[in-house]
Design an enzyme around this catalytic site. Structure first.
Site, PDB file in Angstrom:
ATOM      1  N   PRO A  48      40.731  47.930  50.549  1.00 11.80           N
ATOM      2  CA  PRO A  48      40.854  49.200  49.830  1.00 11.80           C
ATOM      3  C   PRO A  48      40.507  49.071  48.359  1.00 11.80           C
ATOM      4  O   PRO A  48      41.054  48.212  47.675  1.00 11.80           O
ATOM      5  CB  PRO A  48      42.329  49.542  50.008  1.00 11.80           C
ATOM      6  CG  PRO A  48      43.011  48.217  50.153  1.00 11.80           C
ATOM      7  CD  PRO A  48      42.034  47.327  50.855  1.00 11.80           C
ATOM      8  N   ASP A  87      43.740  51.729  47.629  1.00 15.14           N
ATOM      9  CA  ASP A  87      44.776  50.921  47.017  1.00 15.14           C
ATOM     10  C   ASP A  87      45.343  51.754  45.880  1.00 15.14           C
ATOM     11  O   ASP A  87      44.619  52.111  44.960  1.00 15.14           O
ATOM     12  CB  ASP A  87      44.142  49.628  46.487  1.00 15.14           C
ATOM     13  CG  ASP A  87      45.187  48.612  46.093  1.00 15.14           C
ATOM     14  OD1 ASP A  87      46.342  48.745  46.529  1.00 15.14           O
ATOM     15  OD2 ASP A  87      44.844  47.679  45.358  1.00 15.14           O
ATOM     16  N   TRP A 574      49.520  43.105  46.050  1.00 18.73           N
ATOM     17  CA  TRP A 574      48.683  42.379  47.002  1.00 18.73           C
ATOM     18  C   TRP A 574      49.306  42.362  48.385  1.00 18.73           C
ATOM     19  O   TRP A 574      48.609  42.221  49.378  1.00 18.73           O
ATOM     20  CB  TRP A 574      48.441  40.950  46.517  1.00 18.73           C
ATOM     21  CG  TRP A 574      47.472  40.914  45.384  1.00 18.73           C
ATOM     22  CD1 TRP A 574      47.725  40.594  44.096  1.00 18.73           C
ATOM     23  CD2 TRP A 574      46.086  41.234  45.452  1.00 18.73           C
ATOM     24  NE1 TRP A 574      46.594  40.695  43.341  1.00 18.73           N
ATOM     25  CE2 TRP A 574      45.569  41.091  44.156  1.00 18.73           C
ATOM     26  CE3 TRP A 574      45.240  41.657  46.480  1.00 18.73           C
ATOM     27  CZ2 TRP A 574      44.242  41.327  43.853  1.00 18.73           C
ATOM     28  CZ3 TRP A 574      43.916  41.889  46.186  1.00 18.73           C
ATOM     29  CH2 TRP A 574      43.430  41.729  44.883  1.00 18.73           C
ATOM     30  N   GLN A 610      38.407  37.544  45.684  1.00 16.50           N
ATOM     31  CA  GLN A 610      39.517  37.905  46.559  1.00 16.50           C
ATOM     32  C   GLN A 610      40.053  36.715  47.339  1.00 16.50           C
ATOM     33  O   GLN A 610      40.946  36.871  48.169  1.00 16.50           O
ATOM     34  CB  GLN A 610      39.072  38.984  47.562  1.00 16.50           C
ATOM     35  CG  GLN A 610      38.692  40.284  46.927  1.00 16.50           C
ATOM     36  CD  GLN A 610      39.861  40.968  46.284  1.00 16.50           C
ATOM     37  OE1 GLN A 610      41.005  40.724  46.622  1.00 16.50           O
ATOM     38  NE2 GLN A 610      39.593  41.818  45.315  1.00 16.50           N
ATOM     39  N   TRP A 614      43.052  39.300  48.407  1.00 15.32           N
ATOM     40  CA  TRP A 614      43.160  39.942  49.724  1.00 15.32           C
ATOM     41  C   TRP A 614      42.953  38.952  50.871  1.00 15.32           C
ATOM     42  O   TRP A 614      43.659  39.009  51.878  1.00 15.32           O
ATOM     43  CB  TRP A 614      42.139  41.076  49.808  1.00 15.32           C
ATOM     44  CG  TRP A 614      42.379  42.059  50.894  1.00 15.32           C
ATOM     45  CD1 TRP A 614      43.548  42.728  51.152  1.00 15.32           C
ATOM     46  CD2 TRP A 614      41.437  42.496  51.874  1.00 15.32           C
ATOM     47  NE1 TRP A 614      43.377  43.553  52.229  1.00 15.32           N
ATOM     48  CE2 TRP A 614      42.096  43.444  52.685  1.00 15.32           C
ATOM     49  CE3 TRP A 614      40.104  42.190  52.131  1.00 15.32           C
ATOM     50  CZ2 TRP A 614      41.450  44.084  53.743  1.00 15.32           C
ATOM     51  CZ3 TRP A 614      39.471  42.842  53.180  1.00 15.32           C
ATOM     52  CH2 TRP A 614      40.133  43.773  53.978  1.00 15.32           C
ATOM     53  N   LYS A 647      27.666  38.210  32.296  1.00 18.67           N
ATOM     54  CA  LYS A 647      28.513  39.176  32.949  1.00 18.67           C
ATOM     55  C   LYS A 647      28.089  40.576  32.506  1.00 18.67           C
ATOM     56  O   LYS A 647      27.736  40.771  31.351  1.00 18.67           O
ATOM     57  CB  LYS A 647      29.944  38.898  32.509  1.00 18.67           C
ATOM     58  CG  LYS A 647      30.997  39.283  33.522  1.00 18.67           C
ATOM     59  CD  LYS A 647      32.361  39.165  32.880  1.00 18.67           C
ATOM     60  CE  LYS A 647      33.077  37.918  33.351  1.00 18.67           C
ATOM     61  NZ  LYS A 647      34.483  37.884  32.971  1.00 18.67           N
ATOM     62  N   LYS A 650      30.487  46.555  29.322  1.00 22.66           N
ATOM     63  CA  LYS A 650      30.151  47.703  28.485  1.00 22.66           C
ATOM     64  C   LYS A 650      29.870  47.245  27.055  1.00 22.66           C
ATOM     65  O   LYS A 650      29.018  47.791  26.375  1.00 22.66           O
ATOM     66  CB  LYS A 650      31.293  48.704  28.499  1.00 22.66           C
ATOM     67  CG  LYS A 650      31.421  49.403  29.838  1.00 22.66           C
ATOM     68  CD  LYS A 650      32.267  50.652  29.740  1.00 22.66           C
ATOM     69  CE  LYS A 650      32.411  51.296  31.108  1.00 22.66           C
ATOM     70  NZ  LYS A 650      33.708  51.059  31.720  1.00 22.66           N
TER      71      LYS A 650
END
Length: 1099
Positions: A48, A87, A574, A610, A614, A647, A650
């Site tokens: 999610p 989530d 989590w 993750q 997750w 990376k 912004k």
RNA sequence: UCCGAUAUGGCGCAAUUGGUGAGCGCGUCCGCCUGAUACGCGGAAGGUUGCUGGUUCGAGUCCAGCUAUCGGGACCA
């Protein structure tokens, strides 16, 4: 009859829109599942996302991976349901709400009620849902968003409670404490997230002290003492002297070398022997002081004499005891004041001996726990000493209250140590220390109550079951995840926040009795008892909101009738997402069948970040609660970086806006680029130029191949209604491309099945680009536009049609829009298949019987020979339109001649040469080259390889001829004779005497460049055809228009017109071709070598 | 400091799992083909496969050590 749609150009974003409309109107996604209702399932779990943040381009990447395998498995006949999810809890949401409301954590419950705050969170959490829905649709991600699971729903929470209850009942939940960053000024623990805020770590100057810990002289310690009244001390350094009263141990490194140094205490002038790491002597003693006279020392001397008296390994010192430094309090339990081994101890700082206060450092606590040490917590949550610390009682350890008269405790403690002969060294020390981002005060590490999941108890089983999971890439599972499991710590479940799933545990005030609630019904039963006991007024409703603050108002009753209050913690988010296999179905309260049919997952995919998120929580909960894996295959995707490899952020302004990218290039080009550029688990340097290249090269070529097909198939009214021409009756090149197509089907199928999308996409690209478009269609063009609709033409159409529809299917998992566009354009016109979308079709099945490797080899020869001839032409500056008489080809082996004969016509027409002449070496005009075949020879000769290579290099033409004829050779080495065969050598034609030659590996080609008058005339005729065609094209004539051609007379043209007039007329569909003087309105055209002629083309 | 990944022409990626002129695409330059608004073809320039050692007849590939980048964890006594 419906015709093939012809387009003005390829516009992928338009294709997206058109296909989206079609999918929507025809509910194609639903159909793709309904069609497979009774089919075996392929279970996918959607990790999610949080709709609290905007979707980024990396989500397009992650979801392309998810989408493509689900689409593939659907085509393979599986039922693939894809329940979406959101989530909705967690710190990022809370922090963004705090920020928005301009409040801090302390204000919750005072300035704003918990109820209001949580309402705000609930509203905020779906803030960008529309944007997410939008990108889901636009990128072509098929997921069921009509009925998603949402982690804040009561049903979801109830399922999570059920899991927690299972853990509780099996002894997996316990209450303990951990050392966490804590802000006494704010009165709250800080998350690592908060600690990583910029500006948090600051350079500060603190008072640091090296304290002397006096060794207790017992049997074990005897070896340290040289004489009875020697004062032997361990010395340890700290930047937080306020933790010294809470010291309960010292840590050193087993393998580190330590020394005992005899010297004087700098503050008292008393003789002392101190133990520290050998490597750090220079840090604490002045240079040359080891040569000073001990007896001459006077207290206050700048240089204090020292001598190294003995040397030990850390190992020898472990277990020794020392006197408590500041004996205000004794630890209640445990075996304190001992020297321990700590693997974190280094000799980069301090003394190589670390002061351990288990309450105030994570390492300290860990090493303390491991060794059964006791702990002292002589500082309270306000940040001041407790009442039992003598003269320091009640003093703040740092100036948390901004008291202008604040006196530094660290200094006072240091002074005390100095006067008591317990300080070896005290000085100011500049270091980097974390501060609370709200109060600007230094944080301290403090033991806080927490609930834990005892994951360590299930560690072995988790490791074992992990080995049954197919990880892509394997290293992430074996190493990264495997190592993580091996070093597993218990899972700290507690979060002191407001918006999340409450921990369903109630306790009596003394903690003697506790209850874990596993369902709403359980809760109601307990509430009923509580109402009876008078702790509550009324029963709760069935739809009682399980969030705070409501849940906190529930007071249960103990067996003795005492009130029981809920433990105020929320659980780690989590755990929410790791519970989704069960909670998405409200299992076990509902949907038992559904759950069982969908557990465990066949496939999940998320970012590699993750692994400890997750991927872990899914696995941990599955193993602990169900002794099962939660997923069988997992693809962990790499990072999406900006094109410069940095990376995307912004701040750097190098982000790619996903909606704009989708609008500009269309979803397919982006998806295809992402999948074909590198394996999904590699980091991808995302470059829009690469997307553009994919669009041009792959989609452009494929589109154009379709356009070509559509143009002529419409002219010929070919709708694939004719009986299929048997392959045996089709041309060699048809069988070739069908053979390649079936090889492609097979390999792409395997690649998708093995979760290797980049391999699959690259193969499809090569097929479309190199084989289908630039060889098959290129060489077969004439078959489509010349002559009647005979069997050969039909065969060509059928072949191309099969290739195009098959490619559409093969590519459809990755490029769902264009594939459907292509498939529909073809199939809607022919009605060949009953499906109105490629996503309802079955995955192509390979026909092994039509794969002909020999044929593929032949064609490969044709391509390479053509390429060689073209390169010779180039070298000699003879244009391709100029026909030549012959090619000379040395025969490699018996099969070679036969193979080339099979593709001879293709070669001749491609390179515009009249004939091929094969030459064997009878004439002795071919120079050959010989090379060892290392692969076979290396095995036979082993270490003689080197000398053999030298020998072979020295072979002359005679020996080569001999080897070729006899097929064998005896290699003599060290008196040994090793028989070799022809296979052990690679013999190639190098040169043909007196000819122009070119080489490509074993292939050698010679070209006869003699030009006769006839050839010249034909060359001019071909040039004329080309120019006339160009004029036709410029005038926008239809390909079927008949024309009249008039050419301004010129001597150089006469032979061409006389001999090849009919040929020219035929080629350009001319009804007349006149060579005459004074053509009106003729176009001036440069023909060859500065020959300019006037041509008039009329309809 | 630990764990993991990666390192190949200017850029993005290959290299059949150890077999020998290290390929492909993009980009640059020159030329060509095109009855397909696409692509391609031929040629040129561009590499000590991060570094150092080792194993082997043979290493881009295996081993060890190091360096750099990225990611994750720990710690900052």
């Amino acid at each position: 009859m419906k015709k093939y749609t012809e387009y003005k150009g390829l516009n992928l974003p338009e294709v997206d829109k058109e296909i989206l409309k079609f999918w929507d109107e025809n509910k194609v996604f639903d159909q793709s599942m309904n069609n497979r209702k009774d089919a075996p399932t392929y279970v996918f779990y959607e990790g999610p996302p949080s709709a609290n943040g905007k979707p980024g381009i990396h989500h397009v990447m992650a979801r392309t991976v998810k989408d493509l395998f689900c689409r593939y498995q659907t085509m393979k006949g599986k039922l693939v349901e894809r329940k979406g999810g959101w989530d909705t809890h967690g710190l990022p949401i809370e922090l963004s709400v705090e920020k928005e409301l301009g409040i801090t954590k302390e204000d919750i419950g005072t300035k704003i009620t918990v109820e209001e705050y949580n309402t705000k969170c609930r509203e905020t959490v779906m803030r960008y849902k529309d944007m997410w829905d939008d990108i889901t649709v636009k990128m072509g991600y098929w997921v069921d968003l009509d009925d998603p699971y949402i982690t804040f729903k009561n049903d979801y929470i109830e399922s999570v409670w059920n899991l927690l209850k299972r853990l509780y009942d099996n002894g997996y939940l316990y209450k303990g404490y951990t050392i966490q960053p804590y802000s006494p000024a704010a009165g709250t623990g800080l998350s690592s997230h908060e600690l990583n805020q910029p500006g948090c770590y600051r350079d500060v100057k603190d008072t640091s002290a090296v304290a002397q810990f006096r060794v207790i002289k017992n049997e074990d310690a005897k070896f340290l003492f040289d004489h009875a009244d020697e004062d032997v001390c361990f010395i340890a350094w700290t930047t937080t002297p306020w933790t010294l009263p809470s010291n309960t141990a010292l840590a050193l490194g087993k393998k580190i070398d330590y020394v005992k140094v005899s010297t004087y205490n700098a503050y008292t002038g008393k003789p002392v022997s101190v133990i520290l790491a050998k490597a750090l002597i220079k840090k604490w003693f002045k240079e040359g002081a080891d040569e000073l006279d001990f007896d001459a020392y006077q207290q206050g001397d700048k240089k204090i004499p020292y001598r190294i008296a003995a040397e030990y390994k850390g190992e020898q010192l472990v277990g020794l005891r020392y006197e408590q430094l500041l004996p205000y309090q004794q630890p209640e339990e445990g075996d304190a004041f001992k020297v321990l081994h700590g693997n974190f101890v280094s000799t980069s700082d301090g003394t190589g001996i670390v002061h351990i206060a288990p309450s105030f450092g994570a390492d300290d606590m860990m090493v303390g726990k491991q060794n059964g040490m006791g702990a002292l917590t002589l500082v309270d949550k306000q940040g001041k000493f407790t009442d039992n610390v003598g003269e320091f009682s009640g003093r703040y350890v740092k100036n948390y209250k901004d008291n202008p008269d604040y006196k530094n405790v660290d200094i006072d403690i240091s002074i005390k140590l100095k006067t008591e002969n317990k300080a070896f060294n005290v000085q100011k020390y500049a270091h980097n220390y974390p501060h609370c981002w709200r109060t600007d005060k230094p944080i301290l590490y403090y033991p806080l109550d927490s609930w834990f999941v005892k994951t360590t108890k299930a560690k072995d089983r988790m490791v074992e079951l992990n080995k049954t999971i197919n990880w892509k890439p394997a290293a992430t599972g074996e190493k990264r995840f495997g190592n993580w499991l091996e070093n597993l710590q218990d899972w700290n479940l507690s979060r002191s926040r407001f918006w999340g799933i409450p921990l369903p545990i109630w306790r009596t005030a003394d903690g003697a009795e506790e209850k874990c609630i596993g369902s709403v019904a359980d809760l109601q039963a307990e509430v009923a008892k509580s109402v009876e006991a008078g702790h509550m007024d009324a029963q709760i409703a069935d739809d009682f909101d399980l969030h705070r603050p409501y849940i906190d108002n529930i007071v249960l009753t103990s067996s003795k009738g005492e009130p029981m209050k809920r433990e105020l913690d929320l659980i780690d988010v989590w755990f929410d997402s790791g519970s989704m296999p069960y909670a998405q179905w409200h299992y076990p309260f509902e949907n038992e069948e559904k759950f069982k049919a969908n557990y465990p997952a066949d496939f999940i995919s998320e970012g590699v970040d993750q692994t400890r998120g997750w991927f872990f929580t899914l696995h941990a909960i599955a193993v602990m609660c169900f002794d099962s894996v939660a997923y069988k295959n997992v693809v962990s995707t790499g990072l999406l970086q900006a094109k410069d490899g940095r990376k995307m952020s912004k701040r750097l302004g190098n982000t790619v806006e996903p909606f704009k990218a989708l609008d500009d290039y269309g979803a397919d080009a982006i998806r295809w680029y992402m999948m074909s550029n590198s394996a999904p688990w590699e980091n991808l340097k995302f470059d829009l130029d690469g997307v553009e290249e994919v669009r041009r090269k792959f989609f452009g070529t494929l589109y154009n191949t379709y356009s070509f097909y559509a143009l002529y198939a419409n002219v010929d009214a070919f709708y694939n209604k004719e009986t299929s021409v048997p392959l045996a009756k089709r041309q060699e090149i048809d069988r070739w491309v069908i053979s390649l197509l079936n090889t492609l089907k097979k390999e792409v199928d395997e690649d998708y099945a093995n979760y290797e999308p980049s391999r699959a996409t690259r193969k499809i690209m090569t097929f479309v680009d190199e084989h289908l478009s630039n060889w098959y269609v290129r060489l077969c063009r004439r078959r489509f536009w010349k002559g009647e609709k005979n069997e050969d033409k039909i065969a060509a159409y059928q072949t191309l049609y099969e290739c195009l529809t098959t490619v559409a299917k093969l590519m459809s998992p990755v490029a769902p829009f264009f594939a459907d566009f292509l498939y529909k354009n073809l199939n809607d016109a022919t009605g060949q298949e009953a499906f109105n979308s490629v996503h309802l079709a079955d995955f192509p099945v390979v026909d092994e019987s039509v794969i002909d490797k020999d044929l593929e080899q032949r064609m490969n020869y044709a391509q390479r020979i053509s390429s060689l001839v073209l390169s010779l032409r180039k070298r000699e500056k003879i244009r391709v339109r100029q026909p030549l008489t012959k090619i000379l080809l040395p025969v490699l082996d018996k099969a070679f001649r036969e193979q080339v004969e099979g593709v001879k016509d293709l070669i001749l027409s491609e390179v515009n040469v009249k004939s091929i002449e094969y030459i064997t070496d009878t004439a002795g005009i071919i120079t050959k080259k010989i090379k060892p075949n290392f692969k076979t020879l290396g095995r036979k000769l082993g270490k003689h390889m080197k000398s053999a290579a030298q020998v072979v290099a020295g072979f002359d033409q005679d020996i080569i001829a001999q080897i070729e004829q006899s097929g064998s050779y005896n290699f003599e080495v060290d008196g040994e004779s090793i028989p070799l065969t022809l296979e052990d050598f690679i013999i190639t034609s190098d040169d043909i005497e007196g000819w122009l030659v070119a080489n490509d590996g074993p292939l050698t080609v010679a070209l006869d460049v003699t030009l006769t008058d006839d050839l010249k005339a034909e060359g001019i005729a071909r040039e004329l055809v080309n120019r006339i065609q160009n004029i036709r094209k410029n005038k926008d004539f239809n390909v079927t228009d008949r024309i009249k051609v008039s050419i301004e007379s010129h001597d150089a043209l006469k032979p061409a017109i006389e001999q090849f007039g009919e040929y020219i007329k035929d080629e350009v569909l001319a009804v007349s071709l006149d060579l005459k003087a004074g053509v009106q309105g003729a176009e001036e055209v440069d023909l060859v070598d500065g020959l300019v002629v006037g041509i008039l083309v009329e309809r």
